[in-house]
Design a protein around this motif. Sequence first.
Motif, short mmCIF file in Angstrom:
data_model
loop_
_atom_site.label_atom_id
_atom_site.label_comp_id
_atom_site.label_asym_id
_atom_site.label_seq_id
_atom_site.Cartn_x
_atom_site.Cartn_y
_atom_site.Cartn_z
N PRO A 47 0.72 -1.23 0.00
CA PRO A 47 -0.19 -0.20 -0.08
C PRO A 47 1.00 1.34 -0.02
O PRO A 47 1.83 1.41 0.82
N ILE A 48 0.46 2.29 -0.83
CA ILE A 48 1.58 3.53 -0.86
C ILE A 48 0.65 4.39 -0.07
O ILE A 48 -0.54 4.60 -0.02
N SER A 49 1.63 5.54 0.51
CA SER A 49 0.92 6.64 1.00
C SER A 49 -0.20 6.72 1.89
O SER A 49 -1.22 7.13 1.94
N LEU A 50 0.22 5.56 3.04
CA LEU A 50 -0.65 5.29 4.06
C LEU A 50 -1.04 6.73 5.02
O LEU A 50 -1.94 6.94 5.57
N TYR A 51 0.05 7.26 5.05
CA TYR A 51 0.36 8.50 6.13
C TYR A 51 -0.63 9.73 5.49
O TYR A 51 -1.27 10.56 5.90
N ALA A 52 -0.28 9.74 4.00
CA ALA A 52 -1.02 10.90 3.42
C ALA A 52 -2.63 10.34 3.13
O ALA A 52 -3.29 11.52 3.19
N ALA A 53 -3.02 9.28 3.03
CA ALA A 53 -4.40 9.08 3.22
C ALA A 53 -4.87 9.39 4.44
O ALA A 53 -6.11 10.01 4.76
N ALA A 54 -4.17 9.15 5.69
CA ALA A 54 -4.50 9.61 7.02
C ALA A 54 -4.63 11.27 7.03
O ALA A 54 -5.57 11.62 7.45
N VAL A 55 -3.78 11.91 6.45
CA VAL A 55 -3.94 13.29 6.43
C VAL A 55 -4.83 13.72 5.51
O VAL A 55 -5.75 14.58 6.12
N LEU A 56 -5.12 12.99 4.58
CA LEU A 56 -6.60 13.47 3.73
C LEU A 56 -7.72 13.43 4.63
O LEU A 56 -8.75 13.89 4.57
N ARG A 57 -7.74 12.08 5.32
CA ARG A 57 -9.06 11.78 6.28
C ARG A 57 -9.27 12.86 7.20
O ARG A 57 -10.02 13.50 7.52
N MET A 58 -8.24 12.95 7.98
CA MET A 58 -8.30 13.97 9.10
C MET A 58 -8.48 15.61 8.65
O MET A 58 -9.30 16.38 8.94
N GLY A 59 -7.86 15.85 7.34
CA GLY A 59 -7.94 17.30 6.75
C GLY A 59 -9.59 17.52 6.47
O GLY A 59 -10.04 18.52 6.73
N TYR A 60 -9.94 16.58 5.52
CA TYR A 60 -11.42 16.88 5.12
C TYR A 60 -12.33 16.56 6.14
O TYR A 60 -13.36 17.44 6.06
N GLY A 61 -12.35 15.72 7.04
CA GLY A 61 -12.99 15.57 8.19
C GLY A 61 -13.29 16.89 8.77
O GLY A 61 -14.27 17.40 9.34
N PHE A 62 -12.01 17.23 9.40
CA PHE A 62 -11.88 18.56 10.36
C PHE A 62 -12.60 19.75 9.35
O PHE A 62 -13.01 20.79 10.04
N LEU A 63 -11.94 19.82 8.13
CA LEU A 63 -12.34 21.02 7.52
C LEU A 63 -13.99 20.95 7.38
O LEU A 63 -14.54 22.10 7.53
N TYR A 64 -14.83 20.05 6.97
CA TYR A 64 -16.15 19.80 6.91
C TYR A 64 -16.87 20.12 8.38
O TYR A 64 -17.87 20.74 8.11
N LEU A 65 -16.36 19.63 9.11
CA LEU A 65 -16.73 19.89 10.58
C LEU A 65 -16.74 21.28 10.89
O LEU A 65 -17.54 21.74 11.62
N VAL A 66 -15.63 22.10 10.78
CA VAL A 66 -15.45 23.47 10.98
C VAL A 66 -16.47 24.39 10.08
O VAL A 66 -17.35 25.24 10.53
N PHE A 67 -16.81 23.83 9.07
CA PHE A 67 -17.45 24.45 7.98
C PHE A 67 -19.04 24.05 8.27
O PHE A 67 -19.89 25.34 8.41
N LEU A 68 -19.44 22.92 8.96
CA LEU A 68 -20.75 22.85 9.42
C LEU A 68 -20.99 23.72 10.82
O LEU A 68 -22.16 24.32 11.12
N LEU A 69 -19.99 23.75 11.50
CA LEU A 69 -20.12 24.62 12.84
C LEU A 69 -20.24 26.15 12.74
O LEU A 69 -20.94 26.92 13.09
#
Length: 382
Positions: A47-69
């Motif tokens: 599997p490639i870029s497991l850490y990058a995938a984690a950053v994408l998950r945290m980034g978009y999840g947090f970004l949309y959470l802030v957007f909804l709030l």
Amino acid sequence: MQEAEQTSVAVVTPRRPGHGAERASAQAPQQRQARIATLLTLLLEQPISLYAAAVLRMGYGFLYLVFLLREFPHRDEIWGPGSPWTPELARQLFDQTGWASILTLSDSRAYFEVCYTAAVVTSALLTLGWRTRAVSVLFAVVVASFHARAIYMLDGGDNLIVLMALYLVVTACGRRWSLDARRTRLRASAGKTARLPRDQARGELRRHLREARLTVITVLHNCGMLVIAAQVCFLYGSAGLYKVQGATWGDGTALHYALNLDVFRPWPELSAMADRHDVLIAIVCYLTVLVQVAFPFVLFGRLKYPVLTMLLGMHVGIAVFLGLPLFSGAMIVADAVFLPDRFYRYLGQLSRRVVPWADVREARTRTPADAALVPPQSGPAV
């Protein structure tokens, strides 16, 4: 006698014309086969870029959470029953576009409040990485539903988040920096292993099914990360080529007009101050076009690091001067897919020094399933 020996040697060991070319042609198929085998190994087993995938998950999840709030006080005007773009108008648009939204299943205000609360909770759980496989699917449904419900009410900054949310569903974005990874690590440290059945045939079948499952997960993850990288390249390339066709970008005045539009002036004094520097604005215009067009061609060398740095500065400027924080944040998170895993491992070690309780040493307590999926050497970045 010596002359005869030299003559015999000269007769026995002559070099035929084209001998090196024949050897090269004979080795060419072997080299191609070796490259194909390496590519298949990378695609099926590593599997490639497991850490990058984690950053994408945290980034978009947090970004949309802030957007909804942030939009919580205005949720009814944007997505709720009190919106000028009524649920009935949204359903009529869905009949033409083929979109769908869970928000239009009922016009009840109580139902809308439940959906909004569920969206906030889903974004938070995705950021934390709890039950990522199921939560990533829910997050994709939430983002697509909210985007489709108010497609004419927002500034378009969530378009990229919709695409990335769909791509994250097939990635193994919860194997690093998540509650799922922590739970797996604790189980491994406690010595909890799966109990194999007594029947040997059933044990072999179970082992083959487990290996097939890991292979499918790896293939889906790698394809998902490659699609994400291709999406970002296509976005930058098409944006740069589109700007080339515009006269205002050619003469370096595009940002001047953008800074004087009321809809893109969150701080008029700051925009007016930046607009006074004509030469600097022209340079930024030309650099923007050059970086966006060249971005897909510099990804396989070290030149990508200064390009990513310039793109980071560009997106920060867009967020501050043009008032588009959601779009800028989505692009900054998307650019993170091109950073190598060693960079993120260094960040993990640095965070452990700053926050002592942040344990990032997942390699020492790797489970058998994780060891089968992740080789000792981390895969290259996309």
